[in-house]
Scaffold this motif. Structure first.
Motif, PDB file in Angstrom:
ATOM      1  N   PHE A 104      -2.664  11.653  -3.587  1.00  0.00           N
ATOM      2  CA  PHE A 104      -1.886  10.797  -2.690  1.00  0.00           C
ATOM      3  C   PHE A 104      -1.953  11.394  -1.291  1.00  0.00           C
ATOM      4  CE2 PHE A 104      -0.056   9.972  -6.839  1.00  0.00           C
ATOM      5  CZ  PHE A 104       0.213   8.613  -6.832  1.00  0.00           C
ATOM      6  N   VAL A 105      -1.953  10.524  -0.273  1.00  0.00           N
ATOM      7  CA  VAL A 105      -2.051  11.002   1.112  1.00  0.00           C
ATOM      8  C   VAL A 105      -1.045  10.268   1.988  1.00  0.00           C
ATOM      9  CG1 VAL A 105      -3.515  11.141   3.162  1.00  0.00           C
ATOM     10  CG2 VAL A 105      -4.498  11.624   0.910  1.00  0.00           C
ATOM     11  N   VAL A 106      -0.310  11.042   2.775  1.00  0.00           N
ATOM     12  CA  VAL A 106       0.570  10.485   3.812  1.00  0.00           C
ATOM     13  C   VAL A 106       0.388  11.329   5.061  1.00  0.00           C
ATOM     14  CG1 VAL A 106       2.938  10.018   4.545  1.00  0.00           C
ATOM     15  CG2 VAL A 106       2.282   9.615   2.166  1.00  0.00           C
ATOM     16  N   GLY A 107      -0.167  10.730   6.108  1.00  0.00           N
ATOM     17  CA  GLY A 107      -0.432  11.491   7.327  1.00  0.00           C
ATOM     18  C   GLY A 107      -1.365  12.645   7.051  1.00  0.00           C
ATOM     19  N   ASN A 108      -0.920  13.865   7.372  1.00  0.00           N
ATOM     20  CA  ASN A 108      -1.758  15.045   7.144  1.00  0.00           C
ATOM     21  C   ASN A 108      -1.338  15.812   5.886  1.00  0.00           C
ATOM     22  OD1 ASN A 108       0.653  16.153   8.156  1.00  0.00           O
ATOM     23  ND2 ASN A 108      -0.430  17.924   8.993  1.00  0.00           N
ATOM     24  N   ILE A 109      -0.585  15.167   5.014  1.00  0.00           N
ATOM     25  CA  ILE A 109      -0.154  15.808   3.766  1.00  0.00           C
ATOM     26  C   ILE A 109      -0.948  15.212   2.599  1.00  0.00           C
ATOM     27  CG2 ILE A 109       1.785  16.346   2.251  1.00  0.00           C
ATOM     28  CD1 ILE A 109       3.650  15.916   4.639  1.00  0.00           C
ATOM     29  N   HIS A 110      -1.586  16.076   1.836  1.00  0.00           N
ATOM     30  CA  HIS A 110      -2.418  15.638   0.716  1.00  0.00           C
ATOM     31  C   HIS A 110      -1.874  16.217  -0.592  1.00  0.00           C
ATOM     32  CE1 HIS A 110      -6.304  14.296   2.894  1.00  0.00           C
ATOM     33  NE2 HIS A 110      -5.325  14.347   3.776  1.00  0.00           N
ATOM     34  N   ALA A 111      -1.498  15.340  -1.518  1.00  0.00           N
ATOM     35  CA  ALA A 111      -1.048  15.787  -2.831  1.00  0.00           C
ATOM     36  C   ALA A 111      -2.249  16.192  -3.673  1.00  0.00           C
ATOM     37  CB  ALA A 111      -0.263  14.679  -3.525  1.00  0.00           C
ATOM     38  N   VAL A 112      -2.171  17.361  -4.274  1.00  0.00           N
ATOM     39  CA  VAL A 112      -3.276  17.897  -5.070  1.00  0.00           C
ATOM     40  C   VAL A 112      -3.279  17.264  -6.457  1.00  0.00           C
ATOM     41  CG1 VAL A 112      -4.294  19.981  -6.045  1.00  0.00           C
ATOM     42  CG2 VAL A 112      -3.066  20.102  -3.858  1.00  0.00           C
ATOM     43  N   SER A 113      -4.428  16.728  -6.845  1.00  0.00           N
ATOM     44  CA  SER A 113      -4.637  16.303  -8.223  1.00  0.00           C
ATOM     45  C   SER A 113      -5.730  17.180  -8.798  1.00  0.00           C
ATOM     46  CB  SER A 113      -5.050  14.831  -8.287  1.00  0.00           C
ATOM     47  OG  SER A 113      -5.325  14.458  -9.630  1.00  0.00           O
ATOM     48  N   ILE A 114      -5.455  17.788  -9.942  1.00  0.00           N
ATOM     49  CA  ILE A 114      -6.407  18.744 -10.504  1.00  0.00           C
ATOM     50  C   ILE A 114      -6.516  18.540 -12.005  1.00  0.00           C
ATOM     51  CG2 ILE A 114      -4.668  20.571 -10.774  1.00  0.00           C
ATOM     52  CD1 ILE A 114      -6.900  22.546  -9.792  1.00  0.00           C
ATOM     53  N   GLU A 115      -7.721  18.565 -12.506  1.00  0.00           N
ATOM     54  CA  GLU A 115      -7.959  18.344 -13.930  1.00  0.00           C
ATOM     55  C   GLU A 115      -9.174  19.143 -14.372  1.00  0.00           C
ATOM     56  OE1 GLU A 115      -7.189  16.954 -17.669  1.00  0.00           O
ATOM     57  OE2 GLU A 115      -5.998  16.421 -15.909  1.00  0.00           O
ATOM     58  N   THR A 116      -9.026  19.857 -15.489  1.00  0.00           N
ATOM     59  CA  THR A 116     -10.131  20.609 -16.078  1.00  0.00           C
ATOM     60  C   THR A 116     -10.356  20.117 -17.500  1.00  0.00           C
ATOM     61  OG1 THR A 116      -9.635  22.574 -14.739  1.00  0.00           O
ATOM     62  CG2 THR A 116     -10.985  22.905 -16.704  1.00  0.00           C
ATOM     63  N   ILE A 117     -11.594  19.892 -17.852  1.00  0.00           N
ATOM     64  CA  ILE A 117     -11.940  19.387 -19.182  1.00  0.00           C
ATOM     65  C   ILE A 117     -11.623  20.451 -20.235  1.00  0.00           C
ATOM     66  CG2 ILE A 117     -13.906  18.782 -20.664  1.00  0.00           C
ATOM     67  CD1 ILE A 117     -15.151  17.338 -18.326  1.00  0.00           C
ATOM     68  N   GLU A 118     -11.072  19.975 -21.350  1.00  0.00           N
ATOM     69  CA  GLU A 118     -10.756  20.876 -22.451  1.00  0.00           C
ATOM     70  C   GLU A 118     -12.048  21.570 -22.898  1.00  0.00           C
ATOM     71  OE1 GLU A 118      -8.019  20.692 -26.476  1.00  0.00           O
ATOM     72  OE2 GLU A 118      -8.394  18.871 -25.342  1.00  0.00           O
ATOM     73  N   GLY A 119     -11.939  22.829 -23.210  1.00  0.00           N
ATOM     74  CA  GLY A 119     -13.120  23.612 -23.560  1.00  0.00           C
ATOM     75  C   GLY A 119     -13.545  24.509 -22.412  1.00  0.00           C
ATOM     76  N   HIS A 120     -13.066  24.169 -21.198  1.00  0.00           N
ATOM     77  CA  HIS A 120     -13.364  24.988 -20.021  1.00  0.00           C
ATOM     78  C   HIS A 120     -12.071  25.517 -19.388  1.00  0.00           C
ATOM     79  CE1 HIS A 120     -17.709  23.992 -19.795  1.00  0.00           C
ATOM     80  NE2 HIS A 120     -17.315  22.855 -20.348  1.00  0.00           N
ATOM     81  N   ARG A 121     -10.957  25.288 -20.070  1.00  0.00           N
ATOM     82  CA  ARG A 121      -9.679  25.773 -19.549  1.00  0.00           C
ATOM     83  C   ARG A 121      -9.507  27.253 -19.879  1.00  0.00           C
ATOM     84  NH1 ARG A 121      -6.468  20.406 -21.748  1.00  0.00           N
ATOM     85  NH2 ARG A 121      -7.462  18.949 -20.286  1.00  0.00           N
ATOM     86  N   GLY A 122      -8.608  27.908 -19.148  1.00  0.00           N
ATOM     87  CA  GLY A 122      -8.352  29.323 -19.386  1.00  0.00           C
ATOM     88  C   GLY A 122      -9.385  30.246 -18.776  1.00  0.00           C
ATOM     89  N   LYS A 123     -10.237  29.715 -17.891  1.00  0.00           N
ATOM     90  CA  LYS A 123     -11.285  30.524 -17.261  1.00  0.00           C
ATOM     91  C   LYS A 123     -11.079  30.663 -15.758  1.00  0.00           C
ATOM     92  CE  LYS A 123     -14.745  29.195 -20.719  1.00  0.00           C
ATOM     93  NZ  LYS A 123     -16.114  28.675 -20.950  1.00  0.00           N
ATOM     94  N   LYS A 124      -9.869  30.318 -15.300  1.00  0.00           N
ATOM     95  CA  LYS A 124      -9.498  30.397 -13.883  1.00  0.00           C
ATOM     96  C   LYS A 124     -10.308  29.441 -13.005  1.00  0.00           C
ATOM     97  CE  LYS A 124      -7.478  34.985 -13.979  1.00  0.00           C
ATOM     98  NZ  LYS A 124      -7.352  36.293 -13.334  1.00  0.00           N
ATOM     99  N   LEU A 125     -10.872  28.403 -13.617  1.00  0.00           N
ATOM    100  CA  LEU A 125     -11.630  27.414 -12.845  1.00  0.00           C
ATOM    101  C   LEU A 125     -10.708  26.643 -11.912  1.00  0.00           C
ATOM    102  CD1 LEU A 125     -14.025  25.922 -15.569  1.00  0.00           C
ATOM    103  CD2 LEU A 125     -14.370  27.919 -14.110  1.00  0.00           C
ATOM    104  N   ALA A 126      -9.506  26.302 -12.420  1.00  0.00           N
ATOM    105  CA  ALA A 126      -8.557  25.530 -11.616  1.00  0.00           C
ATOM    106  C   ALA A 126      -8.174  26.293 -10.356  1.00  0.00           C
ATOM    107  CB  ALA A 126      -7.310  25.193 -12.441  1.00  0.00           C
ATOM    108  N   GLN A 127      -7.928  27.597 -10.506  1.00  0.00           N
ATOM    109  CA  GLN A 127      -7.547  28.392  -9.339  1.00  0.00           C
ATOM    110  C   GLN A 127      -8.704  28.500  -8.348  1.00  0.00           C
ATOM    111  OE1 GLN A 127      -5.316  31.904 -10.293  1.00  0.00           O
ATOM    112  NE2 GLN A 127      -5.843  32.921  -8.381  1.00  0.00           N
TER     113      GLN A 127
END
Length: 275
Positions: free
Chosen positions: A202-225
């Motif tokens: 979502f975006v309002v002006g200069n503020i952007h809401a973060v949407s983040i998704e990692t496929i199962e099987g690749h989680r727990g590997k610090k990819l999101a960070q």
């Protein structure tokens, strides 16, 4: 009577929004992100209900003590919202108040529905707080790529699961063109597949809401960070404020945000009931 506004009428609800409320409500009312708006009076609304376009819930806006609106809510939910929600595969109503005073009203009006609740936390990140110095090591074979139109179109068929990227973007945006006009994003690629994605939801002006998704099987590997840091760096370099909204129970998401330097700016309560 609760009626639906047409998109060009959403501006009538601007004064109903709480300034320190959720970014999603502002994004819909300003017409940046898709959504539907229902109000007590189409000419002079006092209270309303926003149905987020990504089907991620409903936001109550305006006067929480409006008896005319509140007395009609249950009937409106049963006869309009639930049948339409079921058509798009929803099995739960998830509602939040745009300000804290709505909590008491929601609990009272919906008390006959076996109402559950949860806590939500909102974070933002300012340049001075960003923990950008430590380079995060991830497993070999993963690479971060900025989402661009060439990647998105995938004309060379180099990405095997491009539909994952498409579906994620269209969950929040009315079109790919709209996203590329106002949003930014990054994805993590492994063996010709997109396994993680971080973008402006979502975006309002200069503020952007973060949407983040990692496929199962690749989680727990610090990819999101790792991918979140790429997104955040781009934001801060372009005077964009990243906005992170997640459930209090989602400890991994909170850890990612806080490890990067996000600060908790406000919390709110969400309510739900099953259809």
């Amino acid at each position: 009577m609760i009626s639906e506004l047409k998109k060009f009428e959403f501006f009538k609800c601007k004064d109903l929004l709480y300034e320190q409320g959720q970014l999603e409500a502002k994004a819909v009312i300003e017409g940046v992100n898709p959504g539907r708006v229902f109000v007590d009076d189409i000419n002079h609304p006092i209270s309303g209900l926003i149905w987020l376009g990504n089907n991620d819930g409903f936001i109550f806006i305006g006067d929480e003590k409006n008896e005319g609106f509140n007395n009609e809510l249950n009937n409106f939910i049963d006869n309009i919202i639930i049948p339409e929600a079921i058509k798009v595969g929803l099995t739960w109503f998830e509602g939040i108040g745009n300000h804290r005073k709505w909590n008491t009203t929601i609990e009272e009006v919906l008390k006959s529905r076996k109402l559950g609740s949860w806590n939500q936390r909102v974070y933002t990140l300012q340049k001075d707080d960003y923990k950008c110095n430590s380079e995060l090591a991830i497993d070999q074979g993963y690479k971060v790529v900025k989402i661009c139109e060439t990647l998105f179109e995938n004309n060379d068929f180099s990405i095997k699961n491009i539909e994952f990227l498409h579906s994620q973007i269209l969950e929040f945006w009315s079109s790919f063109e709209t996203f590329f006009c106002v949003g930014i994003g990054y994805c993590m690629i492994y063996k010709d597949e997109i396994v993680s994605i971080c973008f402006s939801g979502f975006v309002v002006g200069n503020i952007h809401a973060v949407s983040i998704e990692t496929i199962e099987g690749h989680r727990g590997k610090k990819l999101a960070q790792k991918i979140a840091k790429s997104f955040v760096t781009d934001c801060l370099n372009n005077n964009i404020v990243p906005y992170w909204d997640c459930m209090e129970s989602n400890k991994p998401s909170i850890a990612v945000a806080e490890n990067i330097g996000f600060k908790n700016v406000f919390n709110y309560i969400g309510y739900d009931f099953s259809f």
